[in-house]
Design a protein around this motif. Sequence first.
Motif, PDB file in Angstrom:
ATOM      1  N   ILE A   1       0.853  -1.186   0.000  1.00 54.73           N
ATOM      2  CA  ILE A   1       0.000   0.000   0.000  1.00 54.73           C
ATOM      3  C   ILE A   1       0.889   1.236   0.000  1.00 54.73           C
ATOM      4  N   GLU A   2       0.553   2.169  -0.870  1.00 56.53           N
ATOM      5  CA  GLU A   2       1.285   3.434  -0.924  1.00 56.53           C
ATOM      6  C   GLU A   2       0.561   4.435  -0.041  1.00 56.53           C
ATOM      7  N   GLY A   3       1.222   4.838   1.040  1.00 54.33           N
ATOM      8  CA  GLY A   3       0.631   5.790   1.967  1.00 54.33           C
ATOM      9  C   GLY A   3       1.332   7.128   1.906  1.00 54.33           C
ATOM     10  N   LYS A   4       0.782   8.113   2.580  1.00 58.75           N
ATOM     11  CA  LYS A   4       1.391   9.442   2.557  1.00 58.75           C
ATOM     12  C   LYS A   4       2.693   9.479   3.346  1.00 58.75           C
ATOM     13  N   ASN A   5       2.895   8.493   4.252  1.00 52.67           N
ATOM     14  CA  ASN A   5       4.138   8.409   5.013  1.00 52.67           C
ATOM     15  C   ASN A   5       5.092   7.358   4.451  1.00 52.67           C
ATOM     16  N   GLY A   6       4.845   6.893   3.242  1.00 52.54           N
ATOM     17  CA  GLY A   6       5.696   5.877   2.616  1.00 52.54           C
ATOM     18  C   GLY A   6       4.919   4.606   2.323  1.00 52.54           C
ATOM     19  N   ASN A   7       5.572   3.660   1.696  1.00 50.68           N
ATOM     20  CA  ASN A   7       4.949   2.395   1.326  1.00 50.68           C
ATOM     21  C   ASN A   7       5.091   1.384   2.453  1.00 50.68           C
ATOM     22  N   PHE A   8       4.112   0.489   2.549  1.00 53.08           N
ATOM     23  CA  PHE A   8       4.198  -0.608   3.499  1.00 53.08           C
ATOM     24  C   PHE A   8       3.427  -1.796   2.958  1.00 53.08           C
ATOM     25  N   MET A   9       3.780  -2.970   3.458  1.00 56.43           N
ATOM     26  CA  MET A   9       3.135  -4.213   3.092  1.00 56.43           C
ATOM     27  C   MET A   9       2.196  -4.588   4.231  1.00 56.43           C
ATOM     28  N   THR A  10       1.036  -5.133   3.904  1.00 51.53           N
ATOM     29  CA  THR A  10       0.076  -5.543   4.928  1.00 51.53           C
ATOM     30  C   THR A  10      -0.582  -6.861   4.529  1.00 51.53           C
ATOM     31  N   MET A  11      -0.904  -7.667   5.533  1.00 51.97           N
ATOM     32  CA  MET A  11      -1.633  -8.925   5.319  1.00 51.97           C
ATOM     33  C   MET A  11      -2.263  -9.348   6.639  1.00 51.97           C
ATOM     34  N   ASP A  12      -3.269 -10.182   6.543  1.00 56.32           N
ATOM     35  CA  ASP A  12      -3.925 -10.733   7.723  1.00 56.32           C
ATOM     36  C   ASP A  12      -3.518 -12.195   7.864  1.00 56.32           C
ATOM     37  N   VAL A  13      -3.143 -12.578   9.073  1.00 60.60           N
ATOM     38  CA  VAL A  13      -2.668 -13.934   9.350  1.00 60.60           C
ATOM     39  C   VAL A  13      -3.521 -14.519  10.472  1.00 60.60           C
TER      40      VAL A  13
ATOM     41  N   VAL B   1      -0.500  -8.019   9.988  1.00 59.28           N
ATOM     42  CA  VAL B   1       0.955  -7.902   9.921  1.00 59.28           C
ATOM     43  C   VAL B   1       1.293  -6.800   8.925  1.00 59.28           C
ATOM     44  N   ARG B   2       2.129  -5.871   9.374  1.00 54.98           N
ATOM     45  CA  ARG B   2       2.576  -4.778   8.502  1.00 54.98           C
ATOM     46  C   ARG B   2       4.093  -4.748   8.499  1.00 54.98           C
ATOM     47  N   SER B   3       4.651  -4.251   7.410  1.00 55.37           N
ATOM     48  CA  SER B   3       6.104  -4.097   7.322  1.00 55.37           C
ATOM     49  C   SER B   3       6.421  -3.000   6.320  1.00 55.37           C
ATOM     50  N   ASN B   4       7.445  -2.216   6.654  1.00 58.37           N
ATOM     51  CA  ASN B   4       7.926  -1.214   5.706  1.00 58.37           C
ATOM     52  C   ASN B   4       9.352  -1.542   5.272  1.00 58.37           C
ATOM     53  N   MET B   5       9.775  -2.780   5.538  1.00 60.24           N
ATOM     54  CA  MET B   5      11.120  -3.200   5.140  1.00 60.24           C
ATOM     55  C   MET B   5      11.156  -3.475   3.639  1.00 60.24           C
ATOM     56  N   PRO B   6      12.141  -2.908   2.935  1.00 59.24           N
ATOM     57  CA  PRO B   6      12.239  -3.123   1.484  1.00 59.24           C
ATOM     58  C   PRO B   6      12.309  -4.602   1.104  1.00 59.24           C
ATOM     59  N   ALA B   7      12.971  -5.427   1.912  1.00 55.00           N
ATOM     60  CA  ALA B   7      13.077  -6.856   1.604  1.00 55.00           C
ATOM     61  C   ALA B   7      11.714  -7.533   1.614  1.00 55.00           C
ATOM     62  N   HIS B   8      10.806  -7.086   2.483  1.00 56.28           N
ATOM     63  CA  HIS B   8       9.467  -7.674   2.552  1.00 56.28           C
ATOM     64  C   HIS B   8       8.593  -7.178   1.412  1.00 56.28           C
ATOM     65  N   MET B   9       8.766  -5.932   1.000  1.00 58.42           N
ATOM     66  CA  MET B   9       7.915  -5.364  -0.041  1.00 58.42           C
ATOM     67  C   MET B   9       8.405  -5.706  -1.436  1.00 58.42           C
ATOM     68  N   GLY B  10       9.617  -6.212  -1.562  1.00 58.55           N
ATOM     69  CA  GLY B  10      10.178  -6.558  -2.862  1.00 58.55           C
ATOM     70  C   GLY B  10       9.623  -7.867  -3.383  1.00 58.55           C
ATOM     71  N   LYS B  11      10.492  -8.833  -3.526  1.00 59.80           N
ATOM     72  CA  LYS B  11      10.102 -10.125  -4.094  1.00 59.80           C
ATOM     73  C   LYS B  11       9.287 -10.992  -3.145  1.00 59.80           C
ATOM     74  N   LEU B  12       9.426 -10.788  -1.845  1.00 61.34           N
ATOM     75  CA  LEU B  12       8.736 -11.641  -0.886  1.00 61.34           C
ATOM     76  C   LEU B  12       7.221 -11.494  -0.970  1.00 61.34           C
ATOM     77  N   VAL B  13       6.729 -10.291  -1.175  1.00 61.74           N
ATOM     78  CA  VAL B  13       5.289 -10.035  -1.131  1.00 61.74           C
ATOM     79  C   VAL B  13       4.520 -10.860  -2.167  1.00 61.74           C
ATOM     80  N   GLN B  14       5.121 -11.161  -3.307  1.00 58.94           N
ATOM     81  CA  GLN B  14       4.418 -11.937  -4.327  1.00 58.94           C
ATOM     82  C   GLN B  14       4.248 -13.406  -3.930  1.00 58.94           C
ATOM     83  N   HIS B  15       5.046 -13.881  -2.978  1.00 59.06           N
ATOM     84  CA  HIS B  15       4.948 -15.271  -2.520  1.00 59.06           C
ATOM     85  C   HIS B  15       4.087 -15.411  -1.271  1.00 59.06           C
TER      86      HIS B  15
END
Length: 144
Positions: free
Chosen positions: A18-30, A47-61
Motif C-alpha cells: 500500500i502506498e501511503g502518505k508516510n511511505g509504502n508498506f506491506m500488509t496482510m492478515d494472518v 501484519v505490517r512491514s515497511n522493510m524493502p526486503a518484505h515489499m520486494g520479491k517476498l510479497v508476491q509469494h
Amino acid sequence: MINSYFIGRIGKDGAKVIEGKNGNFMTMDVATDIYSQGENKAMWVRVRSNMPAHMGKLVQHLTKGKMIEVAGQQIEPSAWNGKDGNPHAQVVILASFIKFVPFGKKQGGQDSEQEQNAPENNVPDTNAGMPFKAPDDKADDLPF
C-alpha cells in the motif's frame, strides 16, 4: 514495547503493498490458533512491514493459505465492529522477520509433500542450507 512471535496462515487475498502518505508498506492478515476451554479458535493478526526486503520479491509469494513465522513489535491494538455488529479487537504487528514454515496441513486437509517425506519424528534438518555440517555437542565439552 511488546515483541511478538507467532506462526499462522495467511488469510484473505494474501499480502498487498500500500502506498501511503508516510511511505509504502506491506500488509496482510494472518490467522493463528488459540486453544481456549478445549476449543480451537482462530485469532486474526494484521501484519505490517515497511522493510524493502518484505515489499520486494517476498510479497508476491505471501499468498492465501501459506504458513509463515512472524516476529516483530506489537502496535497498539484497535477496535472494529464485525458484520454482526459485535466489537472485536485487532492486533497489529510491525514485522521485522517473516519466514515460510515448510510443515503443516494445506487447505483441504492434505499433507504437504515435505511433510509426507519428513522423518518419523518430524524434526527438521538443522544443517539444511549450511555450507558444512555442525558437529554434535559432547557432554564433556559443554561449558556448564
